[in-house]
Design an enzyme around this catalytic site. Structure first.
Site, PDB file in Angstrom:
ATOM      1  N   PHE A 170       0.823  -1.213   0.000  1.00 19.56           N
ATOM      2  CA  PHE A 170       0.000   0.000   0.000  1.00 19.56           C
ATOM      3  C   PHE A 170       0.859   1.267   0.000  1.00 19.56           C
ATOM      4  O   PHE A 170       1.941   1.306   0.590  1.00 19.56           O
ATOM      5  CB  PHE A 170      -0.855   0.054   1.271  1.00 19.56           C
ATOM      6  CG  PHE A 170      -2.191  -0.639   1.177  1.00 19.56           C
ATOM      7  CD1 PHE A 170      -2.779  -0.944  -0.025  1.00 19.56           C
ATOM      8  CD2 PHE A 170      -2.877  -0.962   2.339  1.00 19.56           C
ATOM      9  CE1 PHE A 170      -4.014  -1.559  -0.099  1.00 19.56           C
ATOM     10  CE2 PHE A 170      -4.119  -1.581   2.291  1.00 19.56           C
ATOM     11  CZ  PHE A 170      -4.682  -1.881   1.069  1.00 19.56           C
ATOM     12  N   GLU A 171       0.305   2.351  -0.585  1.00 16.80           N
ATOM     13  CA  GLU A 171       0.891   3.702  -0.500  1.00 16.80           C
ATOM     14  C   GLU A 171       2.336   3.756  -0.996  1.00 16.80           C
ATOM     15  O   GLU A 171       3.161   4.500  -0.462  1.00 16.80           O
ATOM     16  CB  GLU A 171       0.834   4.234   0.944  1.00 16.80           C
ATOM     17  CG  GLU A 171      -0.509   4.106   1.633  1.00 16.80           C
ATOM     18  CD  GLU A 171      -1.555   5.048   1.086  1.00 16.80           C
ATOM     19  OE1 GLU A 171      -1.262   5.753   0.121  1.00 16.80           O
ATOM     20  OE2 GLU A 171      -2.668   5.073   1.625  1.00 16.80           O
ATOM     21  N   GLY A 172       2.634   2.986  -2.030  1.00 12.51           N
ATOM     22  CA  GLY A 172       4.005   2.868  -2.502  1.00 12.51           C
ATOM     23  C   GLY A 172       4.693   1.755  -1.745  1.00 12.51           C
ATOM     24  O   GLY A 172       4.650   1.716  -0.509  1.00 12.51           O
TER      25      GLY A 172
END
Length: 592
Positions: free
Chosen positions: A399-401
């Site tokens: 997630f989120e990079g």
């Protein structure tokens, strides 16, 4: 506005000396922070948890009702301006709520996609008309939001997206493409979608579910997070009005990356809440489960596990509070419109937000794994929540990079800021080179544990600076291509920031005469000793890759001097920590 000193730049802590009064710690949260934390915790325990079976059965009507209820309680509105139906609370409040939501990872994912990835872009980049149209209904839970960035061929490479937006004669746009792995896709009303106008200008759009050409694919069959919706969003000549361009055409990267900075911080908070819940479960089980005629909580091996789980959570919560407070103070001290101040603060502390994301997701992974281990065979079956927590936690490192991307960002951004002279890293590295080749300073001798820990933390920061400076000197502008070195450097920086944050929290507890100051001290000293071991190994590996011959011998000698610290009896310290954790039982350890 806080009266504490404001750090001038993100990353500057690496070369600045911090005092306990410079940071906010969880024990010093306000009554307002604690009240909204209780509200969120009660909501998850009393209203979300009983609906888990329905949610895992993909009953999205239940999910919508829970979102609406979260809106009624004000939990969706912490970041939203008051004139748009929000509470306009500080970022500490948002982090506190995200942490409590993290006790249920699947609903925390639903919640985070709305508050961090749908609401924030509108606050930061929306026109007044867009904000009036959407924010009050998102804050109330009437609308459910989603964020559509990833594609099958461009996960971490967001700017490589192939979704295309074509300008039409009437000024509107036609969007075509497929967005993958979209949280809340199955029941969202509003999608923040990224596409390239005329195949080139990366741009954000506000896309409503009811727009012609928008459809939702089948739910993904996932390893975890079964109680959250994840599906493709399919755009087939989807008609989007010109008024629904979010921000400027060709400036979608500003929307995407600034939103991700905040999302990373909030994800770190959510993982902290999930880890704390897992520790509470592990503790309760250890007290209840009997083997060889006694509770397994009496066994040293189990107690050591519980203590290490608590240590890692303490470090994470310390750096989260510190980072959120830095962002709050930067917003307060900024100039211009509220949105501009918010964006500047998020960009300034992008390094710390990525540290929170990496540290949070990896702490959670460690804690849920040990939770399964403490449960033994029972942890491997679905009759116990340990199995679900284990599966649910794995995606946080994606997630989120991905954590790899975030590590490259941490070290790369530090190097870029150093090269631009923004935070004085190069001058500090030069001074450090003189220091480590100068006369050897004597040992400090007998000193209080936290004083010794402070010397060690100073050494950890200098070790990270030494490696970064050596890497910059060797590779210059080509450093960005040396991913192995950047990853090693990022790990040193993450450990240094976490160790210092834990130290400052324990020092603050000692100054305040906190009831459990001895436990704070035991946790901080253990965390710092553990970090020192990792930093020494990582720095040696980096130096071996960066130098050879006499330069290698000199640099390794410098490292030994920097990280030199007195031996710490972490076995005894972990016994102290475990005793405190077990006293709290299944309620989770509390240091207030």
């Amino acid at each position: 506005m806080s009266t504490m000193a404001i750090a001038h730049k993100g990353g500057a802590w690496l070369i600045e000396e911090a005092a306990p009064g410079d940071v906010l710690t969880p024990e010093r949260f306000t009554d307002e922070h604690r009240l909204i934390a209780r509200t969120a915790a009660d909501f998850v325990r009393q209203e979300v948890a009983p609906m888990r079976e329905a949610l895992e059965g993909k009953d999205w009507d239940v999910a919508r009702r829970l979102v609406r209820r979260a809106g009624e309680l004000g939990l969706l509105a912490t970041d939203v301006p008051e004139d748009l139906g929000g509470l306009a609370l500080d970022k500490i409040s948002s982090v506190v709520v995200a942490s409590e939501m993290g006790a249920d990872s699947a609903f925390a994912t639903t919640f985070g996609a709305i508050t961090g990835l749908a609401i924030l872009p509108l606050i930061a980049f929306g026109t007044p008309e867009q904000q009036q149209r959407y924010l009050p209904r998102l804050a109330s839970g009437e609308l459910v939001g989603a964020y559509c960035l990833s594609e099958s061929g461009s996960g971490s490479d967001a700017l490589g997206a192939r979704t295309r937006a074509t300008r039409l004669a009437d000024g509107s746009f036609s969007l075509s493409g497929e967005k993958m792995w979209i949280t809340n896709a199955g029941f969202a009303d509003l999608y923040i979608v990224f596409a390239k106008v005329d195949g080139e200008a990366f741009t954000a759009f506000i896309v409503e579910r009811g727009f012609p050409g928008v459809s939702i694919g089948e739910e993904e069959h996932k390893m975890g997070l079964q109680a959250s919706s994840t599906a493709p969003v399919i755009l087939q000549d989807a008609r989007v009005p010109a008024a629904n361009v979010l921000g400027e055409i060709g400036r979608g990267h500003k929307v995407a990356f600034n939103v991700l900075n905040y999302g990373r911080l909030k994800l770190g908070a959510a993982t902290a809440g999930g880890a704390r819940a897992a520790l509470a479960e592990a503790t309760a089980y250890a007290l209840e489960r009997r083997q060889f005629g006694q509770a397994i909580a009496t066994f040293g091996a189990i107690r050591s596990k519980l203590a290490t789980m608590a240590v890692r959570i303490y470090v994470l919560e310390s750096l989260l509070a510190r980072t959120a407070d830095l962002i709050d103070r930067a917003i307060d001290a900024g100039e211009g419109a509220p949105a501009a101040r918010l964006l500047a603060a998020l960009e300034q502390y992008a390094i710390e937000a990525s540290i929170a994301k990496v540290a949070g997701s990896e702490t959670a992974d460690y804690v849920v794994d040990e939770n399964v281990q403490i449960h033994g065979g029972n942890g491997f079956v679905r009759d116990y929540p340990a199995e679900r927590r284990y599966r649910d936690a794995r995606v946080n490192r994606i997630f989120e990079g991905t954590n790899e991307i975030n590590r490259l960002l941490i070290a790369g951004l530090l190097a870029r800021r150093a090269a631009k002279g923004e935070i004085g890293l190069i001058a500090a590295a030069t001074r450090l080179a003189d220091e480590v080749t100068g006369p050897l300073m004597g040992d400090a001798g007998d000193e209080a544990p936290l004083a010794a820990a402070r010397r060690t933390v100073t050494g950890l920061k200098k070790a990270a600076l030494l490696v970064l400076g050596t890497a910059m000197q060797r590779f210059g502008e080509r450093l960005g291509d040396e991913q192995e070195i950047l990853v090693l450097t990022a790990d040193l920086v993450i450990d240094a920031f976490g160790a210092e944050s834990a130290l400052l929290r324990a020092e603050r507890a000692r100054i305040d005469g906190a009831r459990h100051a001895d436990v704070h001290e035991a946790i901080a000293c253990t965390a710092i000793a553990d970090a020192a071991f990792r930093v020494e190994m990582g720095a040696r590996e980096a130096v071996a890759a960066l130098t050879d011959g006499d330069a290698r011998r000199v640099t390794l000698s410098a490292l030994r001097r920097l990280i030199k610290s007195a031996a710490v009896d972490t076995v005894a310290l972990r016994r102290t920590i475990a005793a405190h954790v077990l006293t709290a039982g299944g309620a989770g350890f509390d240091l207030r």
